[in-house]
Design a protein around this motif. Structure first.
Motif, PDB file in Angstrom:
ATOM      1  N   ALA A 102       0.833  -1.198   0.000  1.00 17.72           N
ATOM      2  CA  ALA A 102       0.000   0.000   0.000  1.00 17.72           C
ATOM      3  C   ALA A 102       0.876   1.259   0.000  1.00 17.72           C
ATOM      4  O   ALA A 102       2.017   1.231   0.476  1.00 17.72           O
ATOM      5  CB  ALA A 102      -0.908   0.008   1.231  1.00 17.72           C
ATOM      6  N   PRO A 103       0.360   2.363  -0.497  1.00 21.82           N
ATOM      7  CA  PRO A 103       1.120   3.612  -0.441  1.00 21.82           C
ATOM      8  C   PRO A 103       1.053   4.242   0.942  1.00 21.82           C
ATOM      9  O   PRO A 103       0.187   3.920   1.748  1.00 21.82           O
ATOM     10  CB  PRO A 103       0.407   4.496  -1.480  1.00 21.82           C
ATOM     11  N   GLU A 104       1.973   5.164   1.201  1.00 28.29           N
ATOM     12  CA  GLU A 104       2.042   5.854   2.482  1.00 28.29           C
ATOM     13  C   GLU A 104       2.191   7.350   2.240  1.00 28.29           C
ATOM     14  O   GLU A 104       2.919   7.773   1.341  1.00 28.29           O
ATOM     15  CB  GLU A 104       3.236   5.343   3.295  1.00 28.29           C
ATOM     16  N   PHE A 105       1.503   8.169   3.034  1.00 31.50           N
ATOM     17  CA  PHE A 105       1.649   9.621   2.923  1.00 31.50           C
ATOM     18  C   PHE A 105       2.745  10.076   3.875  1.00 31.50           C
ATOM     19  O   PHE A 105       2.705   9.783   5.070  1.00 31.50           O
ATOM     20  CB  PHE A 105       0.332  10.322   3.279  1.00 31.50           C
ATOM     21  N   ARG A 106       3.749  10.768   3.343  1.00 32.67           N
ATOM     22  CA  ARG A 106       4.866  11.258   4.142  1.00 32.67           C
ATOM     23  C   ARG A 106       4.681  12.755   4.416  1.00 32.67           C
ATOM     24  O   ARG A 106       4.799  13.577   3.493  1.00 32.67           O
ATOM     25  CB  ARG A 106       6.191  11.012   3.411  1.00 32.67           C
ATOM     26  N   ARG A 107       4.385  13.096   5.650  1.00 35.23           N
ATOM     27  CA  ARG A 107       4.101  14.488   5.988  1.00 35.23           C
ATOM     28  C   ARG A 107       5.329  15.381   5.838  1.00 35.23           C
ATOM     29  O   ARG A 107       5.198  16.584   5.580  1.00 35.23           O
ATOM     30  CB  ARG A 107       3.551  14.596   7.411  1.00 35.23           C
ATOM     31  N   GLU A 108       6.512  14.801   5.991  1.00 35.03           N
ATOM     32  CA  GLU A 108       7.713  15.636   5.878  1.00 35.03           C
ATOM     33  C   GLU A 108       7.913  16.174   4.468  1.00 35.03           C
ATOM     34  O   GLU A 108       8.580  17.186   4.269  1.00 35.03           O
ATOM     35  CB  GLU A 108       8.960  14.860   6.337  1.00 35.03           C
ATOM     36  N   ILE A 109       7.329  15.504   3.465  1.00 34.40           N
ATOM     37  CA  ILE A 109       7.403  16.003   2.090  1.00 34.40           C
ATOM     38  C   ILE A 109       6.026  16.336   1.542  1.00 34.40           C
ATOM     39  O   ILE A 109       5.903  16.818   0.414  1.00 34.40           O
ATOM     40  CB  ILE A 109       8.108  14.984   1.163  1.00 34.40           C
ATOM     41  N   GLU A 110       4.985  16.064   2.325  1.00 32.57           N
ATOM     42  CA  GLU A 110       3.597  16.342   1.936  1.00 32.57           C
ATOM     43  C   GLU A 110       3.216  15.656   0.627  1.00 32.57           C
ATOM     44  O   GLU A 110       2.485  16.205  -0.202  1.00 32.57           O
ATOM     45  CB  GLU A 110       3.354  17.860   1.810  1.00 32.57           C
ATOM     46  N   GLU A 111       3.707  14.436   0.449  1.00 30.18           N
ATOM     47  CA  GLU A 111       3.437  13.673  -0.770  1.00 30.18           C
ATOM     48  C   GLU A 111       3.256  12.194  -0.426  1.00 30.18           C
ATOM     49  O   GLU A 111       3.846  11.685   0.538  1.00 30.18           O
ATOM     50  CB  GLU A 111       4.603  13.799  -1.764  1.00 30.18           C
ATOM     51  N   PRO A 112       2.464  11.475  -1.232  1.00 32.73           N
ATOM     52  CA  PRO A 112       2.355  10.029  -1.061  1.00 32.73           C
ATOM     53  C   PRO A 112       3.562   9.320  -1.667  1.00 32.73           C
ATOM     54  O   PRO A 112       4.162   9.800  -2.634  1.00 32.73           O
ATOM     55  CB  PRO A 112       1.074   9.682  -1.838  1.00 32.73           C
ATOM     56  N   VAL A 113       3.895   8.176  -1.073  1.00 30.50           N
ATOM     57  CA  VAL A 113       4.981   7.336  -1.579  1.00 30.50           C
ATOM     58  C   VAL A 113       4.400   5.954  -1.841  1.00 30.50           C
ATOM     59  O   VAL A 113       3.859   5.314  -0.938  1.00 30.50           O
ATOM     60  CB  VAL A 113       6.149   7.250  -0.569  1.00 30.50           C
ATOM     61  N   GLY A 114       4.490   5.497  -3.075  1.00 27.74           N
ATOM     62  CA  GLY A 114       3.852   4.244  -3.462  1.00 27.74           C
ATOM     63  C   GLY A 114       4.527   3.005  -2.898  1.00 27.74           C
ATOM     64  O   GLY A 114       5.739   2.987  -2.656  1.00 27.74           O
ATOM     65  N   SER A 115       3.728   1.972  -2.673  1.00 24.20           N
ATOM     66  CA  SER A 115       4.217   0.634  -2.307  1.00 24.20           C
ATOM     67  C   SER A 115       5.112   0.629  -1.074  1.00 24.20           C
ATOM     68  O   SER A 115       6.027  -0.187  -0.964  1.00 24.20           O
ATOM     69  CB  SER A 115       4.966   0.006  -3.494  1.00 24.20           C
ATOM     70  N   ALA A 116       4.842   1.521  -0.104  1.00 25.67           N
ATOM     71  CA  ALA A 116       5.711   1.659   1.065  1.00 25.67           C
ATOM     72  C   ALA A 116       5.298   0.791   2.244  1.00 25.67           C
ATOM     73  O   ALA A 116       6.079   0.575   3.161  1.00 25.67           O
ATOM     74  CB  ALA A 116       5.744   3.129   1.504  1.00 25.67           C
ATOM     75  N   LEU A 117       4.048   0.265   2.207  1.00 30.06           N
ATOM     76  CA  LEU A 117       3.528  -0.470   3.359  1.00 30.06           C
ATOM     77  C   LEU A 117       3.141  -1.896   2.950  1.00 30.06           C
ATOM     78  O   LEU A 117       2.072  -2.113   2.381  1.00 30.06           O
ATOM     79  CB  LEU A 117       2.300   0.251   3.934  1.00 30.06           C
ATOM     80  N   PRO A 118       3.983  -2.883   3.236  1.00 33.07           N
ATOM     81  CA  PRO A 118       3.641  -4.266   2.898  1.00 33.07           C
ATOM     82  C   PRO A 118       2.627  -4.843   3.880  1.00 33.07           C
ATOM     83  O   PRO A 118       2.747  -4.661   5.092  1.00 33.07           O
ATOM     84  CB  PRO A 118       4.982  -4.997   2.993  1.00 33.07           C
ATOM     85  N   VAL A 119       1.641  -5.543   3.348  1.00 31.42           N
ATOM     86  CA  VAL A 119       0.626  -6.194   4.175  1.00 31.42           C
ATOM     87  C   VAL A 119       0.612  -7.680   3.815  1.00 31.42           C
ATOM     88  O   VAL A 119       0.015  -8.084   2.812  1.00 31.42           O
ATOM     89  CB  VAL A 119      -0.770  -5.591   3.952  1.00 31.42           C
ATOM     90  N   PRO A 120       1.264  -8.528   4.598  1.00 26.41           N
ATOM     91  CA  PRO A 120       1.271  -9.961   4.300  1.00 26.41           C
ATOM     92  C   PRO A 120      -0.119 -10.582   4.451  1.00 26.41           C
ATOM     93  O   PRO A 120      -0.918 -10.137   5.286  1.00 26.41           O
ATOM     94  CB  PRO A 120       2.240 -10.538   5.342  1.00 26.41           C
ATOM     95  N   ARG A 121      -0.376 -11.591   3.668  1.00 26.28           N
ATOM     96  CA  ARG A 121      -1.668 -12.279   3.694  1.00 26.28           C
ATOM     97  C   ARG A 121      -2.008 -12.806   5.085  1.00 26.28           C
ATOM     98  O   ARG A 121      -3.170 -12.846   5.486  1.00 26.28           O
ATOM     99  CB  ARG A 121      -1.640 -13.437   2.696  1.00 26.28           C
ATOM    100  N   GLU A 122      -0.998 -13.206   5.865  1.00 22.67           N
ATOM    101  CA  GLU A 122      -1.230 -13.844   7.155  1.00 22.67           C
ATOM    102  C   GLU A 122      -1.735 -12.886   8.226  1.00 22.67           C
ATOM    103  O   GLU A 122      -2.240 -13.326   9.260  1.00 22.67           O
ATOM    104  CB  GLU A 122       0.072 -14.500   7.646  1.00 22.67           C
ATOM    105  N   VAL A 123      -1.586 -11.575   8.027  1.00 18.70           N
ATOM    106  CA  VAL A 123      -2.020 -10.605   9.037  1.00 18.70           C
ATOM    107  C   VAL A 123      -3.548 -10.545   9.035  1.00 18.70           C
ATOM    108  O   VAL A 123      -4.159 -10.210   8.029  1.00 18.70           O
ATOM    109  CB  VAL A 123      -1.431  -9.212   8.757  1.00 18.70           C
TER     110      VAL A 123
END
Length: 207
Positions: A102-123
């Protein structure tokens, strides 16, 4: 209004970690404490049972907002890639992929960053937080049925504004500009969000 203590909220979230994957949503106006509560719940549950995926990862990039003439309204309901967020929730619910990034919003640059948050199937529990999870107008209507339970965060208004202004200052705005944004664009968005409160499964009043 009384609100469940954190221990009760944690137990309610923990109950969602058994069985098939569930999605828990935290919604509220800017500065209501969504990210804080999400991080606290996820920290208590642990990374094997809960991952936080904020809606803010689907902010349009500033270059897109400039092209659309919406830069001064950043954070309004029409400044997000709603279709992208809906697609993400569908992928997370399906469990077909070993890992969804999933993407993540970085407040220090005020922009989204793609594919920054991995979510494994097992969670088993995905905790998503954002302003418009309960909005059902326009493209947001596609969220219907994708989030299993939604909690509406409603702190005292004075506290919310204080935190919001402080956050804007911390990430680069001067105090006057920070307060003007909080009382202008943010306040307009807060009114839209407040109108969705009745759809929540639980109202939480953080202090």
């Amino acid at each position: 209004m009384s609100t469940p203590p954190f221990e009760d909220l944690l137990e309610r979230a923990r109950a969602m970690t058994t069985g098939p994957r569930r999605i828990l949503g935290l919604v509220g106006a800017p500065g209501s404490g969504k990210s804080t509560l999400a991080a606290r719940l996820a920290g208590a549950l642990g990374p094997r049972r809960c991952v936080v995926v904020p809606m803010d990862g689907y902010h349009y990039a500033d270059v897109v907002l400039e092209a659309l003439g919406r830069r001064d309204r950043k954070g309004a309901s029409d400044t997000f890639d709603v279709g992208g967020y809906v697609s993400l929730l569908r992928r997370l619910r399906s469990g077909e992929e070993a890992v969804v990034h999933a993407p993540e919003f970085r407040r220090e640059i005020e922009e989204p960053v793609g594919s920054a948050l991995p979510v494994p199937r097992e969670v088993p529990l995905v905790l998503t937080e954002g302003n418009y999870l309960l909005l059902r107008e326009g493209p947001w209507a596609a969220l219907e049925g994708l989030i299993d339970e939604t909690w509406y965060l409603e702190p005292p208004e004075e506290l919310r504004l204080e935190r919001l202004v402080a956050r804007h200052v911390a990430f680069g705005k001067d105090p006057a500009a920070a307060r003007a944004w909080a009382l202008g664009s943010d306040a307009a968005n807060a009114r839209v969000i407040a109108a969705t409160r009745e759809r929540a499964d639980l109202v939480v009043t953080p202090s």
